[in-house]
Design a protein around this motif. Structure first.
Motif, mmCIF file in Angstrom:
data_model
loop_
_atom_site.group_PDB
_atom_site.id
_atom_site.type_symbol
_atom_site.label_atom_id
_atom_site.label_comp_id
_atom_site.label_asym_id
_atom_site.label_seq_id
_atom_site.Cartn_x
_atom_site.Cartn_y
_atom_site.Cartn_z
ATOM 1 N N GLY A 1 75.947 25.608 61.613
ATOM 2 C CA GLY A 1 75.630 24.110 61.758
ATOM 3 C C GLY A 1 76.678 23.211 61.587
ATOM 4 O O GLY A 1 77.182 22.940 60.499
ATOM 5 N N GLY B 1 73.125 28.044 55.577
ATOM 6 C CA GLY B 1 72.400 27.588 56.575
ATOM 7 C C GLY B 1 72.076 26.081 56.699
ATOM 8 O O GLY B 1 71.441 25.537 55.656
ATOM 9 N N ASP C 1 71.418 24.638 59.568
ATOM 10 C CA ASP C 1 71.189 24.461 61.087
ATOM 11 C C ASP C 1 69.718 23.923 61.465
ATOM 12 O O ASP C 1 69.352 24.463 62.391
ATOM 13 C CB ASP C 1 71.384 26.013 61.725
ATOM 14 C CG ASP C 1 70.726 26.949 60.846
ATOM 15 O OD1 ASP C 1 70.256 26.766 59.703
ATOM 16 O OD2 ASP C 1 70.541 28.204 61.365
ATOM 17 N N GLY C 2 69.409 22.894 60.679
ATOM 18 C CA GLY C 2 68.290 22.320 60.967
ATOM 19 C C GLY C 2 66.935 22.825 60.715
ATOM 20 O O GLY C 2 66.787 23.718 60.149
ATOM 21 N N TRP D 1 64.555 23.992 62.500
ATOM 22 C CA TRP D 1 64.304 25.141 63.257
ATOM 23 C C TRP D 1 65.344 26.273 63.061
ATOM 24 O O TRP D 1 65.762 26.912 63.784
ATOM 25 C CB TRP D 1 64.178 25.045 64.657
ATOM 26 C CG TRP D 1 62.820 24.095 65.049
ATOM 27 C CD1 TRP D 1 62.732 22.789 65.459
ATOM 28 C CD2 TRP D 1 61.513 24.365 64.924
ATOM 29 N NE1 TRP D 1 61.571 22.479 65.420
ATOM 30 C CE2 TRP D 1 60.697 23.326 65.210
ATOM 31 C CE3 TRP D 1 60.925 25.646 64.400
ATOM 32 C CZ2 TRP D 1 59.271 23.377 65.331
ATOM 33 C CZ3 TRP D 1 59.521 25.643 64.432
ATOM 34 C CH2 TRP D 1 58.688 24.524 65.001
ATOM 35 N N SER D 2 65.799 26.202 61.725
ATOM 36 C CA SER D 2 67.070 27.316 61.291
ATOM 37 C C SER D 2 66.641 28.744 61.695
ATOM 38 O O SER D 2 65.720 29.259 61.157
ATOM 39 C CB SER D 2 67.083 26.936 59.776
ATOM 40 O OG SER D 2 67.924 27.814 59.165
ATOM 41 N N ARG E 1 67.083 30.407 58.234
ATOM 42 C CA ARG E 1 65.945 30.407 57.473
ATOM 43 C C ARG E 1 65.016 31.648 57.887
ATOM 44 O O ARG E 1 64.391 32.301 57.106
ATOM 45 C CB ARG E 1 65.346 29.197 57.354
ATOM 46 C CG ARG E 1 64.067 29.091 56.099
ATOM 47 C CD ARG E 1 63.385 27.821 56.336
ATOM 48 N NE ARG E 1 62.519 27.639 57.676
ATOM 49 C CZ ARG E 1 62.985 26.602 58.541
ATOM 50 N NH1 ARG E 1 63.881 25.501 58.156
ATOM 51 N NH2 ARG E 1 62.395 26.577 59.761
ATOM 52 N N LEU F 1 70.573 27.482 52.108
ATOM 53 C CA LEU F 1 70.195 26.690 53.021
ATOM 54 C C LEU F 1 70.383 25.337 52.406
ATOM 55 O O LEU F 1 70.354 25.214 50.918
ATOM 56 C CB LEU F 1 68.524 26.828 53.225
ATOM 57 C CG LEU F 1 68.026 28.064 53.659
ATOM 58 C CD1 LEU F 1 66.602 28.308 53.796
ATOM 59 C CD2 LEU F 1 68.534 28.591 55.175
ATOM 60 N N ALA G 1 67.073 22.385 56.854
ATOM 61 C CA ALA G 1 66.739 23.942 56.977
ATOM 62 C C ALA G 1 66.122 24.250 55.626
ATOM 63 O O ALA G 1 65.157 25.152 55.869
ATOM 64 C CB ALA G 1 68.148 24.629 57.194
#
Length: 400
Positions: free
Chosen positions: A23, A164, A166-167, A169-170, A173, A297, A301
């Motif tokens: 991300g 992670g 990546d937001g 909606w990872s 995760r 995370l 995330a």
């Protein structure tokens, strides 16, 4: 040297201290800079083939700006930020100001900044691509991860650790905690901007305006060095497709605020914007989800939260700084990664939990109506600006 590449093949000749970040949002880019400043080689894998403007304005309080300035980003950001003198708390009940809180910081090295998200991401991206120990790969989603005795493999190639970022909606995760997914709060954030010159002069905010009203609130402030005005309207709405935003119908938001009998000056600001975008407000369980083995995370995330404390970006930036400091003494010792990430989780979880709860409680207070709204306004005035502002000290005065 520009280290931005297209394509997803992770080179097999990765340095032994390579940490992969999934991300290239605010949290991921900040983490890359913080890790590289401590001698770690970083590879950022971003699924998007091109980084595009997302969102609108951001409020960055001193706990976040202190970190960004420490990473050397002030020269890149200075042309784009606005430093407000105060936040005006307004009430839809009367259309007037309840109280004004000063935002001046006694620490000149940690101002309160208002900035467009695109300007912050551009500054971070410029610093990342200029750094010799960071490589950014676009169009390169993290698609697989597997623990090994030497660390972890990401997309089949070795790395010391995976972060992670990546937001909400990872993907990362989901691999660690498949049962834990973000929850839709029932609220939608409508975001829009316009040139300051298009807004009636009497409506132009000098700092941050926070409008409290029945089952909704409105935040208005200047960005892009005062050339644009950012508006965020929070109101109930139906669930949306996971993972994104969509264009909002301007007539819908205008009807909502008219039906709730918001005052004319607030409605005039809303009516000045024709192009709105809508984001569903998602939350994670209080305390967040943090790490397992050599994977950690950060940001949404780990702990997607309501934005009512203006700390979403701030918490991601703090996460990045603490993570890098916890990993600093690890060196090439793969066995030390998991304990370092456990320490990161231990340090971050209590503070993030309090921020999540504070944001949720603030939203409840903002959306009061009837006699409860009157009692809220009277209580704020009775407490006074000094005592109300002091309630933010535990957030703003945080240091690594």
């Amino acid at each position: 040297m520009r280290r931005e590449r297209q394509g997803c093949l992770i080179p097999a000749v990765t340095a032994p201290r390579t940490i992969v970040i999934a991300g290239a949002g605010i949290g991921g880019l900040t983490a890359a800079l913080a890790l590289a400043a401590r001698g770690v080689r970083v590879l950022i894998c971003e699924k998007a083939a091109r980084l595009e403007e997302a969102g609108a304005g951001l409020q960055l309080s001193p706990n976040a700006t202190r970190i960004l300035i420490g990473l050397g980003l002030q020269p890149r950001l200075a042309p784009h930020v606005t430093t407000p003198a105060s936040v005006s708390i307004m009430t839809a009940r009367s259309g007037g100001e309840v109280i004004r809180l000063p935002l001046g910081s006694p620490d000149s090295h940690a101002p309160y900044w208002l900035v467009h998200r695109a300007d912050l991401q551009s500054a971070l991206l410029g610093a990342v691509t200029a750094h010799p120990d960071i490589e950014l790969r676009l169009g390169c989603p993290v698609e697989s991860l597997r623990a090994t005795p030497a660390g972890i493999t990401v997309n089949g190639e070795p790395a010391l650790a995976l972060i992670g970022a990546d937001g909400a909606w990872s993907f990362v995760r989901r691999q660690l905690f498949p049962e834990t997914q973000p929850h839709f709060s029932g609220l939608i954030a409508w975001r829009g901007t316009l040139e300051t010159s298009r807004l009636e002069r009497t409506l132009i905010p000098q700092g941050v305006q926070l409008w409290m009203g029945p089952k909704a609130h409105l935040v208005v402030y200047p960005v892009s060095s005062g050339e644009r005005i950012n508006m965020v309207a929070i109101m109930p709405g139906a669930a949306m497709q996971p993972g994104g935003s969509d264009a909002g119908d301007a007539s819908e938001i205008r009807r909502h605020f008219a039906a709730s009998r918001w005052p004319a000056n607030a409605r005039a600001m809303i009516e000045s914007i024709d192009n709105w975008r809508r984001w569903p407000l998602l939350t994670m369980p209080d305390g967040g989800m943090w790490h397992e083995g050599s994977v950690a995370l950060l940001g949404d995330a780990a702990h997607a939260m309501l934005p009512f404390a203006a700390q979403g970006a701030g918490m991601a930036i703090e996460d990045a700084a603490v993570l890098a400091e916890c990993l600093r003494p690890v060196g090439d010792d793969a066995a030390a990664i998991a304990p370092a990430l456990a320490r990161y989780a231990t340090l971050r979880q209590p503070r993030v939990t309090l921020i999540q709860r504070t944001a949720r409680q603030s939203g409840q207070i903002y959306h009061l109506h009837g006699p409860m709204a009157l009692a809220r306004d009277l209580t704020m005035r009775a407490l006074g600006a000094g005592r109300l502002q002091a309630r933010q000290d535990w957030i703003y005065n945080w240091r690594l």
